[in-house]
Design a protein around this motif. Sequence first.
Motif, short mmCIF file in Angstrom:
data_model
loop_
_atom_site.label_atom_id
_atom_site.label_comp_id
_atom_site.label_asym_id
_atom_site.label_seq_id
_atom_site.Cartn_x
_atom_site.Cartn_y
_atom_site.Cartn_z
N LEU C 7 0.84 -1.20 0.00
CA LEU C 7 0.00 0.00 0.00
C LEU C 7 0.87 1.26 0.00
O LEU C 7 0.68 2.18 -0.80
CB LEU C 7 -0.85 -0.04 1.27
CG LEU C 7 -1.99 0.95 1.43
CD1 LEU C 7 -2.93 0.88 0.26
CD2 LEU C 7 -2.74 0.63 2.73
N VAL C 11 1.28 4.34 -2.82
CA VAL C 11 1.14 5.78 -2.54
C VAL C 11 2.44 6.51 -2.90
O VAL C 11 2.42 7.58 -3.50
CB VAL C 11 0.79 6.01 -1.05
CG1 VAL C 11 0.72 7.49 -0.73
CG2 VAL C 11 -0.54 5.34 -0.71
N VAL C 14 2.90 7.10 -6.67
CA VAL C 14 2.18 8.30 -7.12
C VAL C 14 3.00 9.56 -6.80
O VAL C 14 3.15 10.45 -7.63
CB VAL C 14 0.78 8.39 -6.46
CG1 VAL C 14 0.08 9.69 -6.85
CG2 VAL C 14 -0.06 7.18 -6.84
N PHE C 106 1.41 13.28 -1.47
CA PHE C 106 1.64 11.84 -1.31
C PHE C 106 2.94 11.56 -0.57
O PHE C 106 3.02 10.62 0.21
CB PHE C 106 1.56 11.15 -2.68
CG PHE C 106 0.13 11.06 -3.18
CD1 PHE C 106 -0.55 12.19 -3.61
CD2 PHE C 106 -0.57 9.85 -3.15
CE1 PHE C 106 -1.87 12.13 -4.03
CE2 PHE C 106 -1.90 9.77 -3.56
CZ PHE C 106 -2.54 10.91 -4.01
N TYR C 168 -4.39 12.69 8.81
CA TYR C 168 -3.99 11.27 8.77
C TYR C 168 -3.83 10.71 10.18
O TYR C 168 -4.29 9.60 10.48
CB TYR C 168 -2.69 11.13 7.98
CG TYR C 168 -2.11 9.75 8.04
CD1 TYR C 168 -2.60 8.72 7.24
CD2 TYR C 168 -1.04 9.45 8.90
CE1 TYR C 168 -2.08 7.45 7.30
CE2 TYR C 168 -0.52 8.18 8.96
CZ TYR C 168 -1.04 7.18 8.16
OH TYR C 168 -0.52 5.92 8.23
N ALA C 179 -5.56 1.89 4.24
CA ALA C 179 -5.68 2.31 2.84
C ALA C 179 -6.52 3.58 2.73
O ALA C 179 -6.14 4.55 2.05
CB ALA C 179 -6.32 1.19 2.01
N LEU C 182 -4.55 6.63 4.16
CA LEU C 182 -3.45 7.08 3.30
C LEU C 182 -3.97 7.85 2.09
O LEU C 182 -3.56 8.99 1.83
CB LEU C 182 -2.61 5.89 2.83
CG LEU C 182 -1.66 5.25 3.84
CD1 LEU C 182 -1.11 3.94 3.29
CD2 LEU C 182 -0.49 6.21 4.15
N TRP C 183 -4.86 7.22 1.34
CA TRP C 183 -5.30 7.84 0.08
C TRP C 183 -6.09 9.12 0.34
O TRP C 183 -5.92 10.12 -0.37
CB TRP C 183 -6.13 6.86 -0.76
CG TRP C 183 -5.35 5.70 -1.30
CD1 TRP C 183 -5.42 4.40 -0.89
CD2 TRP C 183 -4.37 5.72 -2.35
NE1 TRP C 183 -4.54 3.63 -1.60
CE2 TRP C 183 -3.90 4.39 -2.52
CE3 TRP C 183 -3.86 6.73 -3.18
CZ2 TRP C 183 -2.93 4.06 -3.47
CZ3 TRP C 183 -2.89 6.39 -4.13
CH2 TRP C 183 -2.43 5.08 -4.27
N THR C 184 -6.97 9.09 1.35
CA THR C 184 -7.78 10.28 1.61
C THR C 184 -6.91 11.46 2.04
O THR C 184 -7.07 12.57 1.54
CB THR C 184 -8.80 9.99 2.74
OG1 THR C 184 -9.33 8.70 2.56
CG2 THR C 184 -9.91 11.03 2.74
N ALA C 186 -3.65 12.00 1.62
CA ALA C 186 -2.77 12.48 0.55
C ALA C 186 -3.56 13.27 -0.48
O ALA C 186 -3.17 14.37 -0.89
CB ALA C 186 -2.05 11.30 -0.10
N GLY C 187 -4.72 12.72 -0.86
CA GLY C 187 -5.57 13.42 -1.82
C GLY C 187 -6.05 14.76 -1.28
O GLY C 187 -6.15 15.75 -2.01
#
Lengths: 204, 204, 204
Positions: C7, C11, C14, C106, C168, C179, C182-184, C186-187
């Motif tokens: 995972l 990230v 990206v 990211f 975070y 998951a 992390l994605w939320t 960073a986005g």
Amino acid sequence: MTDTAGLLFAVELVAVLGAAFSGFAESQRKDMDVVGVFTVAFVTAFGGGTLRDVLLERRPFFWVEHENYVILIFALSLLATPIMRHAHRIIPNVGFIAADAIGLGFFSIVGVSLALDAGMPTFTATMMGVITGVFGGVLRDVILNEVPIVLRDNRPYATTAFLGCWFYVLMRGVGAAEALALWTSAGLITATRLVAWRNDWSLK
Amino acid sequence: MTDTAGLLFAVELVAVLGAAFSGFAESQRKDMDVVGVFTVAFVTAFGGGTLRDVLLERRPFFWVEHENYVILIFALSLLATPIMRHAHRIIPNVGFIAADAIGLGFFSIVGVSLALDAGMPTFTATMMGVITGVFGGVLRDVILNEVPIVLRDNRPYATTAFLGCWFYVLMRGVGAAEALALWTSAGLITATRLVAWRNDWSLK
Amino acid sequence: MTDTAGLLFAVELVAVLGAAFSGFAESQRKDMDVVGVFTVAFVTAFGGGTLRDVLLERRPFFWVEHENYVILIFALSLLATPIMRHAHRIIPNVGFIAADAIGLGFFSIVGVSLALDAGMPTFTATMMGVITGVFGGVLRDVILNEVPIVLRDNRPYATTAFLGCWFYVLMRGVGAAEALALWTSAGLITATRLVAWRNDWSLK
């Protein structure tokens, strides 16, 4: 914390504050927002010591071990930004030079002291002291896209740090109390730098 | 000191001297005092190898292990500063370019050699060679507030280091004597860089 | 590779791509050859993570462990150089800002996540996240002889990374899936930065 560690902590705290204030003053000239001011102060206050810790393989880094350092600079940046916006008309350039000289002197002496404790040979230890003292200001000036003060100012700068580090080596050699050796040597560098700056001494 | 270590030391000494002289020449253009000249030479001569030692986790750092390196650069700076003040009218720009090319070539090959010995995969090892060769000059130019030569010169620079590192990998692969491989590859990079510079080769 | 490692790898990939593209765009403005473009992209894509790995004492470095990262940037540089030479008339400045914002967001979140896993106290961990996110762009701008975007842009930059890192921390605290966290986060940094840039938010 042992006595020596507490002593070094106090000397280093003076260095961190001096370096941070030089960062406040310099970033103010560039009219930065509070985050820019904090970034510059952070880099100036912790750059030299971080390189020292890398060179001497000391972990955790001093600003990781003493988290309060970072929080202190963070809080001071919030305070300093609005104050400096007005104060820079009142505080002349000498404020920046003095803060920078304090960072130079006190970081150099903590650097040489820790390098000697780590068993470095004397000449290498004094070089590491100078590097520690100079490097924060180099980073500050480089990220502000200027030639570092250590290079652009023809008045003695690294030289005062170098001589002060040897003065410290001498005091340790003759068995002076650690507290006396640390404060005197660091103060000597700062004072010599300021006298040299004021009187326009030149090495050329 | 084993034979290989002595060999690497000799190649590295050439690199240190080349890099230091490029620092002398470049700081002279900026009309610096002796401490400024030493600072620039120090950073150029030891920057690349220090980053290499960080990347490969080699301790003590090469300039800490060989304290004489630093003393040598210190003494040369004292000598070079008054000489360069007059010589820069006599020695043309090619002197700087040649010294820089020697630093580039000899640091790159020591870098790739140590990276391979440390068990790095081949491609990574060649990248580390290039980084070692290039980084001292990058620091020199950055603290002098210029775009690094690796970026501003459109004539092959990092490319010659990259190709030279692969030439060294090849020579090691076919079982050439280490001495032969080291000196030939380093000299090849320096020579190629100078020919490319002289003939205005361009990668664009 | 464990699930979490996979995972984080995704990230980070990206982040590496975003940072590299910001390097392509910025070096194109300076009209560099392919090696210059690769050098700038390399420094931007791996600078922040390398400093993070030094701060957290993680070895081997992430770009040494994943050699393919370097080869990927190498190949993309070969592709990007001729394309960017024409595309920069088509792709507006927002392309650079967006790529840079992706690298910022990211890398910050990978940084704070690894710092927390390494047992850093929360505030230090968020600072390390911000440093990781910001540092690649600082190196990119410094070697191109510009004031780093984190300092010259008065619209929120490091601030968005700082807030995103705390978001975070919060999500981890309430037990959100890794998951998702992390994605939320960073986005969120990337999006906030872009909105702040578009609407000319100012911290002054």
